[in-house]
Design a protein around this motif. Structure first.
Motif, PDB file in Angstrom:
ATOM      1  N   ALA A  59     -12.547 -45.880 -58.780  1.00 35.17           N
ATOM      2  CA  ALA A  59     -11.636 -45.364 -57.589  1.00 35.17           C
ATOM      3  C   ALA A  59     -11.204 -46.784 -57.090  1.00 35.17           C
ATOM      4  CB  ALA A  59     -12.782 -44.659 -56.877  1.00 35.17           C
ATOM      5  N   GLN A  60     -12.316 -47.763 -56.997  1.00 34.38           N
ATOM      6  CA  GLN A  60     -11.639 -48.759 -56.065  1.00 34.38           C
ATOM      7  C   GLN A  60     -10.478 -49.328 -56.730  1.00 34.38           C
ATOM      8  OE1 GLN A  60     -14.677 -51.693 -54.853  1.00 34.38           O
ATOM      9  NE2 GLN A  60     -16.204 -50.179 -55.355  1.00 34.38           N
ATOM     10  N   ALA A  61     -10.515 -49.362 -57.892  1.00 37.26           N
ATOM     11  CA  ALA A  61      -9.209 -50.061 -58.793  1.00 37.26           C
ATOM     12  C   ALA A  61      -8.086 -49.075 -58.755  1.00 37.26           C
ATOM     13  CB  ALA A  61      -9.816 -50.235 -60.325  1.00 37.26           C
ATOM     14  N   ILE A  62      -8.295 -47.764 -58.621  1.00 40.71           N
ATOM     15  CA  ILE A  62      -7.229 -46.859 -58.502  1.00 40.71           C
ATOM     16  C   ILE A  62      -6.695 -47.078 -56.935  1.00 40.71           C
ATOM     17  CG2 ILE A  62      -6.212 -44.577 -57.853  1.00 40.71           C
ATOM     18  CD1 ILE A  62      -8.082 -43.845 -60.333  1.00 40.71           C
ATOM     19  N   ILE A  63      -7.559 -47.357 -56.014  1.00 38.81           N
ATOM     20  CA  ILE A  63      -6.981 -47.726 -54.520  1.00 38.81           C
ATOM     21  C   ILE A  63      -6.347 -48.889 -54.476  1.00 38.81           C
ATOM     22  CG2 ILE A  63      -8.042 -48.094 -52.083  1.00 38.81           C
ATOM     23  CD1 ILE A  63     -10.092 -46.011 -52.881  1.00 38.81           C
ATOM     24  N   GLY A  64      -6.895 -50.003 -55.069  1.00 38.87           N
ATOM     25  CA  GLY A  64      -6.384 -51.256 -55.171  1.00 38.87           C
ATOM     26  C   GLY A  64      -5.064 -51.290 -55.818  1.00 38.87           C
ATOM     27  N   GLY A  65      -4.901 -50.505 -57.046  1.00 40.76           N
ATOM     28  CA  GLY A  65      -3.576 -50.658 -57.740  1.00 40.76           C
ATOM     29  C   GLY A  65      -2.414 -49.921 -56.914  1.00 40.76           C
ATOM     30  N   ILE A 117     -11.117 -56.969 -57.831  1.00 36.61           N
ATOM     31  CA  ILE A 117     -11.977 -56.659 -56.876  1.00 36.61           C
ATOM     32  C   ILE A 117     -13.421 -57.029 -57.038  1.00 36.61           C
ATOM     33  CG2 ILE A 117     -13.212 -54.657 -56.054  1.00 36.61           C
ATOM     34  CD1 ILE A 117     -10.560 -53.264 -56.342  1.00 36.61           C
ATOM     35  N   VAL A 118     -13.902 -57.261 -58.410  1.00 37.96           N
ATOM     36  CA  VAL A 118     -15.184 -57.848 -59.073  1.00 37.96           C
ATOM     37  C   VAL A 118     -15.300 -59.301 -58.390  1.00 37.96           C
ATOM     38  CG1 VAL A 118     -16.705 -58.123 -60.617  1.00 37.96           C
ATOM     39  CG2 VAL A 118     -15.631 -56.007 -60.400  1.00 37.96           C
ATOM     40  N   VAL A 119     -14.035 -60.061 -59.079  1.00 39.26           N
ATOM     41  CA  VAL A 119     -13.881 -61.433 -58.741  1.00 39.26           C
ATOM     42  C   VAL A 119     -13.902 -61.883 -57.323  1.00 39.26           C
ATOM     43  CG1 VAL A 119     -12.321 -63.710 -59.068  1.00 39.26           C
ATOM     44  CG2 VAL A 119     -13.030 -61.924 -60.832  1.00 39.26           C
ATOM     45  N   PRO A 133     -23.069 -58.172 -54.795  1.00 40.19           N
ATOM     46  CA  PRO A 133     -22.204 -57.193 -55.004  1.00 40.19           C
ATOM     47  C   PRO A 133     -22.952 -56.317 -56.138  1.00 40.19           C
ATOM     48  CG  PRO A 133     -21.013 -59.361 -55.278  1.00 40.19           C
ATOM     49  CD  PRO A 133     -22.256 -59.558 -54.905  1.00 40.19           C
ATOM     50  N   HIS A 134     -22.772 -55.193 -56.160  1.00 42.75           N
ATOM     51  CA  HIS A 134     -22.971 -54.244 -56.896  1.00 42.75           C
ATOM     52  C   HIS A 134     -21.917 -53.122 -57.031  1.00 42.75           C
ATOM     53  CE1 HIS A 134     -24.541 -53.049 -52.800  1.00 42.75           C
ATOM     54  NE2 HIS A 134     -24.877 -51.774 -53.132  1.00 42.75           N
ATOM     55  N   TYR A 135     -21.972 -52.434 -58.153  1.00 45.60           N
ATOM     56  CA  TYR A 135     -20.835 -51.356 -58.257  1.00 45.60           C
ATOM     57  C   TYR A 135     -21.736 -49.910 -59.103  1.00 45.60           C
ATOM     58  CZ  TYR A 135     -18.376 -55.377 -57.588  1.00 45.60           C
ATOM     59  OH  TYR A 135     -17.877 -56.770 -57.152  1.00 45.60           O
ATOM     60  N   LYS A 136     -20.944 -49.106 -58.879  1.00 45.50           N
ATOM     61  CA  LYS A 136     -21.349 -47.830 -59.292  1.00 45.50           C
ATOM     62  C   LYS A 136     -19.983 -47.184 -60.339  1.00 45.50           C
ATOM     63  CE  LYS A 136     -24.083 -46.476 -55.576  1.00 45.50           C
ATOM     64  NZ  LYS A 136     -25.410 -46.302 -55.834  1.00 45.50           N
ATOM     65  N   TRP A 137     -20.386 -46.526 -61.339  1.00 46.45           N
ATOM     66  CA  TRP A 137     -19.250 -45.785 -62.394  1.00 46.45           C
ATOM     67  C   TRP A 137     -19.048 -44.766 -61.875  1.00 46.45           C
ATOM     68  CZ3 TRP A 137     -16.279 -48.755 -65.016  1.00 46.45           C
ATOM     69  CH2 TRP A 137     -16.849 -49.870 -65.649  1.00 46.45           C
TER      70      TRP A 137
END
Length: 143
Positions: A59-65, A117-119, A133-137
């Motif tokens: 979802a973060q990737a979709i927001i970022g894109g 985003i991860v970098v 940093p920690h992430y959820k799928w």
């Protein structure tokens, strides 16, 4: 001041990384693309700071894109339509808007936004400290 310099470092890194990817992909780039990519990293980085860790990385990737695509539209209107530089032209791709954005490149920006985003998160952690940093799928499920 240090916090702003760390942001600027991430933006410059993002611009240079994009320039390198474009050279690998297309065999060339235009200098404005490195600048535009660095500028596009600003809203991505700011939004990334405000998106909670519980938000799944996809979802973060979709927001970022989506943020990148909106910024690309604004940059394209200035660089290509107003100044006539002709840096990119998506007018032959289906679903394009004024030749400046299209669904295909929105999808690509979403795919690239996730790793960026991860970098950015790890650079922020390395430079500023704070929460690791920690992430959820998925919402509520650790990644």
């Amino acid at each position: 001041m240090r916090h702003l310099l760390n942001h600027a470092l991430r933006w410059i890194f993002g611009g240079l990384l994009y320039g390198l990817l474009e050279i690998i992909w297309r065999g060339h780039t235009h200098w404005t693309m490195i600048v535009v990519a660095a500028v596009l990293c600003i809203p991505l980085d700011i939004a990334n700071e405000h998106i909670p860790w519980r938000c799944p990385i996809w979802a973060q990737a979709i927001i970022g894109g989506t943020i990148i695509t909106v910024a690309e539209l604004l940059a394209g209107c200035v660089l290509n339509l107003w100044l006539g530089l002709g840096v990119w032209d998506y007018s032959l791709l289906p679903g394009n808007l004024w030749g400046q954005i299209c669904p295909q490149f929105w999808a690509l920006w979403c795919l690239l936004a996730g790793p960026v985003i991860v970098v950015f998160d790890w650079l922020c952690y390395a430079l500023d400290g704070g929460e690791r940093p920690h992430y959820k799928w998925f919402l509520g499920v650790p990644g």
